[in-house]
Design a protein around this motif. Structure first.
Motif, PDB file in Angstrom:
ATOM      1  N   GLN A   1       2.184   1.988  -3.684  1.00  0.00           N
ATOM      2  CA  GLN A   1       1.171   2.318  -4.209  1.00  0.00           C
ATOM      3  C   GLN A   1       0.435   3.719  -4.050  1.00  0.00           C
ATOM      4  O   GLN A   1       0.839   4.226  -4.919  1.00  0.00           O
ATOM      5  N   ASN A   2       0.790   4.375  -2.494  1.00  0.00           N
ATOM      6  CA  ASN A   2       0.388   5.408  -2.454  1.00  0.00           C
ATOM      7  C   ASN A   2       1.531   6.556  -3.340  1.00  0.00           C
ATOM      8  O   ASN A   2       1.769   7.715  -3.143  1.00  0.00           O
TER       9      ASN A   2
ATOM     10  N   ARG B   1      -8.246   8.896  -1.170  1.00  0.00           N
ATOM     11  CA  ARG B   1      -7.579   7.620  -0.745  1.00  0.00           C
ATOM     12  C   ARG B   1      -7.116   7.744   0.365  1.00  0.00           C
ATOM     13  O   ARG B   1      -6.405   7.076   1.476  1.00  0.00           O
TER      14      ARG B   1
ATOM     15  N   LYS C   1       0.981  -1.247   0.114  1.00  0.00           N
ATOM     16  CA  LYS C   1       0.104  -0.109  -0.005  1.00  0.00           C
ATOM     17  C   LYS C   1       0.566   0.901   0.138  1.00  0.00           C
ATOM     18  O   LYS C   1       0.515   2.116  -0.291  1.00  0.00           O
TER      19      LYS C   1
END
Length: 87
Positions: A20-21, A64, A17
């Motif tokens: 991805q961020n 997000r 994650k």
């Protein structure tokens, strides 16, 4: 290092994650730079297109949880002021 199976999984998931961020944030910064370049070039249509793309990406970042909503509002406000000064 984690010993429990669920903790090991969490470490693995957090790592994915975070990557991805990081990719998303890099893409957002790239769009912001493209907007600044469009402003410097003086092309109104290119600046408006870059503005829309940058604002959309910033709004997605807020959804997000990558950036805070007040930070996004501040950025969008500054972008709008720059675009209006151009006209």
């Amino acid at each position: 290092m984690a010993n429990i199976k669920s903790a090991k999984k969490r470490v693995k998931v957090i790592k994915a994650k975070s990557l991805q961020n990081q990719i998303f944030k890099t893409n957002m910064r790239t769009l912001i730079k493209k907007y600044d370049l469009a402003l410097e070039s003086g092309d109104k249509t290119a600046a408006e297109a870059a503005y829309k793309a940058a604002v959309k990406k910033i709004d997605q970042a807020v959804c997000r949880g990558i950036i805070h909503k007040n930070c996004a509002a501040h950025k969008k406000s500054a972008f709008t002021v720059k675009l209006n000064k151009m006209a």
